[in-house]
Write a protein that holds these residues in place. Structure first.
Motif, PDB file in Angstrom:
ATOM      1  N   LEU A   1       0.767   5.081   1.346  1.00  0.00           N
ATOM      2  CA  LEU A   1      -0.586   5.522   0.996  1.00  0.00           C
ATOM      3  C   LEU A   1      -1.656   4.714   1.719  1.00  0.00           C
ATOM      4  CD1 LEU A   1      -0.123   5.901  -2.883  1.00  0.00           C
ATOM      5  CD2 LEU A   1       0.170   7.636  -1.104  1.00  0.00           C
TER       6      LEU A   1
ATOM      7  N   SER B   1       0.838  -1.200   0.000  1.00  0.00           N
ATOM      8  CA  SER B   1       0.000   0.000   0.000  1.00  0.00           C
ATOM      9  C   SER B   1       0.866   1.241   0.000  1.00  0.00           C
ATOM     10  CB  SER B   1      -0.925   0.001   1.228  1.00  0.00           C
ATOM     11  OG  SER B   1      -0.156  -0.030   2.412  1.00  0.00           O
ATOM     12  N   ARG B   2       1.991   1.174  -0.680  1.00  0.00           N
ATOM     13  CA  ARG B   2       2.868   2.329  -0.742  1.00  0.00           C
ATOM     14  C   ARG B   2       3.360   2.514  -2.164  1.00  0.00           C
ATOM     15  NH1 ARG B   2       7.933  -0.083   2.790  1.00  0.00           N
ATOM     16  NH2 ARG B   2       8.831  -1.427   1.180  1.00  0.00           N
ATOM     17  N   TYR B   3       3.675   3.731  -2.463  1.00  0.00           N
ATOM     18  CA  TYR B   3       4.130   4.072  -3.806  1.00  0.00           C
ATOM     19  C   TYR B   3       5.651   4.156  -3.800  1.00  0.00           C
ATOM     20  CZ  TYR B   3       4.803   6.753  -8.098  1.00  0.00           C
ATOM     21  OH  TYR B   3       5.225   7.182  -9.332  1.00  0.00           O
ATOM     22  N   GLU B   4       6.275   3.256  -4.547  1.00  0.00           N
ATOM     23  CA  GLU B   4       7.737   3.258  -4.669  1.00  0.00           C
ATOM     24  C   GLU B   4       8.104   4.348  -5.663  1.00  0.00           C
ATOM     25  OE1 GLU B   4       9.836   1.568  -2.924  1.00  0.00           O
ATOM     26  OE2 GLU B   4       8.420   0.239  -1.892  1.00  0.00           O
ATOM     27  N   ALA B   5       8.568   5.455  -5.158  1.00  0.00           N
ATOM     28  CA  ALA B   5       8.684   6.655  -5.986  1.00  0.00           C
ATOM     29  C   ALA B   5      10.081   6.892  -6.536  1.00  0.00           C
ATOM     30  CB  ALA B   5       8.245   7.877  -5.198  1.00  0.00           C
TER      31      ALA B   5
ATOM     32  N   THR C   1       6.091  11.540  -6.550  1.00  0.00           N
ATOM     33  CA  THR C   1       4.739  11.239  -6.059  1.00  0.00           C
ATOM     34  C   THR C   1       3.786  12.389  -6.358  1.00  0.00           C
ATOM     35  OG1 THR C   1       5.698   9.907  -4.273  1.00  0.00           O
ATOM     36  CG2 THR C   1       3.406  10.572  -4.040  1.00  0.00           C
TER      37      THR C   1
ATOM     38  N   MET D   1       2.899  12.292 -10.036  1.00  0.00           N
ATOM     39  CA  MET D   1       2.008  11.178 -10.340  1.00  0.00           C
ATOM     40  C   MET D   1       0.577  11.494  -9.931  1.00  0.00           C
ATOM     41  SD  MET D   1       0.272   8.450  -8.764  1.00  0.00           S
ATOM     42  CE  MET D   1       1.138   8.205  -7.196  1.00  0.00           C
ATOM     43  N   LEU D   2       0.384  12.026  -8.716  1.00  0.00           N
ATOM     44  CA  LEU D   2      -0.966  12.319  -8.233  1.00  0.00           C
ATOM     45  C   LEU D   2      -1.589  13.490  -8.983  1.00  0.00           C
ATOM     46  CD1 LEU D   2      -0.609  11.803  -4.384  1.00  0.00           C
ATOM     47  CD2 LEU D   2      -1.776  10.339  -6.030  1.00  0.00           C
TER      48      LEU D   2
ATOM     49  N   HIS E   1       9.888   5.477  -0.625  1.00  0.00           N
ATOM     50  CA  HIS E   1       8.469   5.258  -0.876  1.00  0.00           C
ATOM     51  C   HIS E   1       7.627   6.234  -0.063  1.00  0.00           C
ATOM     52  CE1 HIS E   1       9.294   2.920   2.806  1.00  0.00           C
ATOM     53  NE2 HIS E   1       8.063   3.243   3.137  1.00  0.00           N
TER      54      HIS E   1
END
Length: 225
Positions: A112, A67-71, A200, A203-204, A109
């Motif tokens: 989220l 549940s995390r974004y590897e940025a 991030t 991306m969002l 990361h």
């Protein structure tokens, strides 16, 4: 008369034995020389070795939902110089020094999975949106086995004698731990988390803009504590 014939046969056998042993030694020496010079193909080399992987199947121990974004991810390399000296003995007698090149990656990361309902706010006209996220965090360093290697190992006399009777894998684990620690320190001093937050945010913003919003604000909350 027959007994004399048997006596001659025994004498002949004992005379031929040294010659046969000498011939076997010569043939064995030639085979060793040929194998050392690698003149024979592997299939015909009587002293060649064969490597066979007898590892059993890998076991699945657990599955975790991500549940995390590897940025962002950073590649690092460090030369570990581990020197161990005895207090009252010279290095030639007791002591060791290992030079190890450690190469690994560190990921950054943004979590989220723990966002609450107040993390996203939108205006009544549904034209503006604000997203509040936790700060980016660094993961553990992962050594790359293909790019990490020992450059040199020096051992004192007592240490070399000890290696004969035990594998002593602690030295390898110690340089690996040092490599991981130094790589993580380098990652903390880099701009890896800043880049992860920028990625991030981009991306969002693109994702929310595709939903029809015109003004998007992505901000990161200050770290707690």
């Amino acid at each position: 008369m027959p007994s004399a014939h048997r006596e001659r046969r025994r004498v002949t056998w004992w005379v031929a034995l040294p010659a046969a042993l000498a011939l076997m030694a010569v043939v064995l020496g030639l085979l060793l020389l040929v194998a050392w010079l690698r003149l024979l193909p592997d299939a015909l080399d009587p002293f060649g070795t064969r490597t066979e992987d007898r590892t059993g199947p890998a076991l699945l121990e657990s599955i975790q939902d991500m549940s995390r974004y590897e940025a962002a991810s950073g590649n690092f390399q460090v030369v570990v110089d581990l020197d161990k000296d005895a207090k009252f003995l010279p290095d030639a007698v007791r002591g060791s020094r290992t030079l190890f090149v450690g190469a690994g990656t560190v990921g950054a990361h943004v979590d989220l999975g723990g966002l609450g309902e107040d993390a996203v706010t939108v205006t009544e006209d549904r034209k503006s949106a604000t997203v509040t996220l936790p700060r980016a965090r660094l993961g553990r360093a992962a050594l790359d086995a293909d790019r990490s290697y020992a450059v040199a190992k020096e051992r004192g006399l007592l240490d070399r004698l000890g290696d004969v009777f035990s594998d002593n894998p602690n030295d390898e684990r110690e340089v690996h731990r040092l490599a991981v620690r130094h790589i993580e320190e380098a990652a903390r001093e880099s701009d890896l988390t800043d880049r992860a937050e920028r990625n991030t945010r981009t991306m969002l913003e693109n994702l929310i803009r595709s939903l029809g919003y015109e003004r998007i604000t992505v901000r990161f909350a200050p770290p707690s504590g």
